[in-house]
Design a protein around this motif. Structure first.
Motif, short mmCIF file in Angstrom:
data_model
loop_
_atom_site.label_atom_id
_atom_site.label_comp_id
_atom_site.label_asym_id
_atom_site.label_seq_id
_atom_site.Cartn_x
_atom_site.Cartn_y
_atom_site.Cartn_z
N ARG A 97 -3.30 -3.82 4.12
CA ARG A 97 -4.28 -2.77 3.80
C ARG A 97 -3.92 -2.06 2.50
NH1 ARG A 97 -4.14 0.15 9.34
NH2 ARG A 97 -4.30 -1.70 10.58
N LEU A 98 -2.63 -1.80 2.30
CA LEU A 98 -2.21 -1.10 1.09
C LEU A 98 -2.49 -1.91 -0.17
CD1 LEU A 98 1.15 0.47 2.27
CD2 LEU A 98 -0.80 1.73 1.36
N HIS A 99 -2.32 -3.22 -0.08
CA HIS A 99 -2.56 -4.05 -1.27
C HIS A 99 -4.04 -4.28 -1.52
CE1 HIS A 99 1.52 -4.71 -2.49
NE2 HIS A 99 1.86 -5.06 -1.26
N ARG A 100 -4.84 -4.38 -0.43
CA ARG A 100 -6.27 -4.61 -0.60
C ARG A 100 -7.02 -3.34 -0.99
NH1 ARG A 100 -9.08 -6.36 4.10
NH2 ARG A 100 -7.26 -5.82 5.28
N ARG A 101 -6.77 -2.26 -0.23
CA ARG A 101 -7.49 -1.01 -0.44
C ARG A 101 -6.54 0.18 -0.30
NH1 ARG A 101 -11.92 -3.00 3.54
NH2 ARG A 101 -13.13 -4.32 2.19
N PRO A 102 -5.76 0.48 -1.32
CA PRO A 102 -4.77 1.55 -1.19
C PRO A 102 -5.38 2.93 -0.92
CG PRO A 102 -4.81 0.71 -3.43
CD PRO A 102 -5.68 -0.17 -2.62
N VAL A 103 -6.52 3.25 -1.55
CA VAL A 103 -7.14 4.56 -1.34
C VAL A 103 -7.55 4.71 0.12
CG1 VAL A 103 -9.09 6.06 -1.93
CG2 VAL A 103 -7.94 4.77 -3.72
N THR A 104 -8.19 3.68 0.67
CA THR A 104 -8.64 3.73 2.06
C THR A 104 -7.45 3.85 3.00
OG1 THR A 104 -10.55 2.38 1.47
CG2 THR A 104 -10.01 2.54 3.81
N ALA A 105 -6.41 3.06 2.76
CA ALA A 105 -5.23 3.10 3.65
C ALA A 105 -4.57 4.47 3.62
CB ALA A 105 -4.22 2.03 3.22
N LEU A 106 -4.45 5.07 2.44
CA LEU A 106 -3.83 6.39 2.34
C LEU A 106 -4.72 7.48 2.93
CD1 LEU A 106 -2.26 6.04 -1.21
CD2 LEU A 106 -1.02 6.17 0.95
N LEU A 107 -6.04 7.36 2.74
CA LEU A 107 -6.96 8.35 3.30
C LEU A 107 -6.95 8.29 4.82
CD1 LEU A 107 -9.21 10.47 3.17
CD2 LEU A 107 -10.85 8.59 2.97
N VAL A 108 -7.06 7.09 5.38
CA VAL A 108 -7.07 6.95 6.83
C VAL A 108 -5.74 7.44 7.42
CG1 VAL A 108 -7.13 5.26 8.72
CG2 VAL A 108 -8.80 5.12 6.87
N SER A 109 -4.64 7.16 6.73
CA SER A 109 -3.34 7.62 7.23
C SER A 109 -3.28 9.14 7.28
CB SER A 109 -2.20 7.07 6.38
OG SER A 109 -2.07 7.78 5.15
N ARG A 110 -4.00 9.81 6.37
CA ARG A 110 -4.03 11.28 6.38
C ARG A 110 -4.91 11.79 7.51
NH1 ARG A 110 -2.92 15.04 4.31
NH2 ARG A 110 -1.20 15.22 2.89
N LEU A 111 -5.97 11.07 7.83
CA LEU A 111 -6.91 11.55 8.85
C LEU A 111 -6.46 11.24 10.27
CD1 LEU A 111 -10.28 10.61 7.10
CD2 LEU A 111 -9.25 12.88 7.30
N VAL A 112 -5.63 10.22 10.45
CA VAL A 112 -5.16 9.85 11.78
C VAL A 112 -3.86 10.60 12.07
CG1 VAL A 112 -4.28 7.95 13.20
CG2 VAL A 112 -6.22 7.57 11.67
N CYS A 141 -6.27 12.31 -1.14
CA CYS A 141 -6.04 13.74 -0.85
C CYS A 141 -7.29 14.57 -1.11
CB CYS A 141 -4.87 14.26 -1.67
SG CYS A 141 -3.27 13.61 -1.10
N ALA A 142 -8.04 14.24 -2.15
CA ALA A 142 -9.27 14.97 -2.43
C ALA A 142 -10.29 14.77 -1.31
CB ALA A 142 -9.86 14.52 -3.77
#
Length: 197
Positions: A97-112, A141-142
């Protein structure tokens, strides 16, 4: 204290709570953004934008510190903290997930709830570059800050008094956090029951 001084003081407190809570995950960072957004929305739209910006900056600073700690500690930190219960399968999934879509992976990790530290730790272990982290985490983060501010505004739109909106925002965040945590623990239990391979 003038209204402007009060706003600046409130934003400074918000920054401190979010930055500290993003580094040591014991403070309710999402609830802080939601509650501050409710109060700011009663003052002005610009105050609300300031809340989203300060919440995002605080989250970003906390994440950067956490990522630096994870990079310094690496796999030894993983073993000591035992945060990744299924390290091989979980690391592979997060790495992909981090290599394919880093923004999505980091955002979801913040929301979960409880998802951010394992993702940042995995990102450090798999060698996610600082450049990718720095760029991807700005958007994550935004979006996170805007999401929690929107939750606060939802509470404000239902209740006429600011304090009622603050209480509603905190309750909504706590309920969402508990439900997401329950879903995550059920998923981990299923993952533990599934034989590897």
């Amino acid at each position: 204290m003038t209204t402007f001084e009060g706003l600046v003081a409130g934003l400074a407190v918000l920054f401190g709570i979010v930055a500290a809570g993003s580094t040591v995950p014991v403070l309710p960072t999402g609830a802080a953004v939601s509650a501050t957004a409710v109060v700011a929305a009663h003052r002005s739209p610009l105050a609300l934008l300031a809340v989203v910006a300060v919440g995002g900056i605080g989250a970003y600073c906390g994440d950067a510190v956490t990522f630096a700690i994870c990079r310094a500690g690496g796999e030894a930190l993983t073993r000591r903290l035992r945060m990744l219960r299924h390290p091989v399968r979980l690391t592979e999934s997060i790495r992909e997930r981090l290599h394919r879509r880093p923004v999505t992976a980091l955002l979801v990790s913040r929301l979960v709830p409880g998802g951010r530290i394992p993702v940042l730790l995995t990102a450090a272990i798999v060698g996610l570059s600082w450049r990718t982290f720095v760029v991807s985490n700005v958007a994550a983060c935004a979006l996170w800050s805007a999401t929690y501010a929107a939750i606060g505004l939802l509470g404000r739109s239902v209740f006429p008094q600011p304090w009622q909106g603050v209480v509603a925002a905190i309750v909504i965040v706590l309920v969402v956090t508990q439900v997401a945590g329950w879903i995550r623990s059920r998923r981990e239990a299923r993952l533990a029951a599934t034989p590897p391979g």
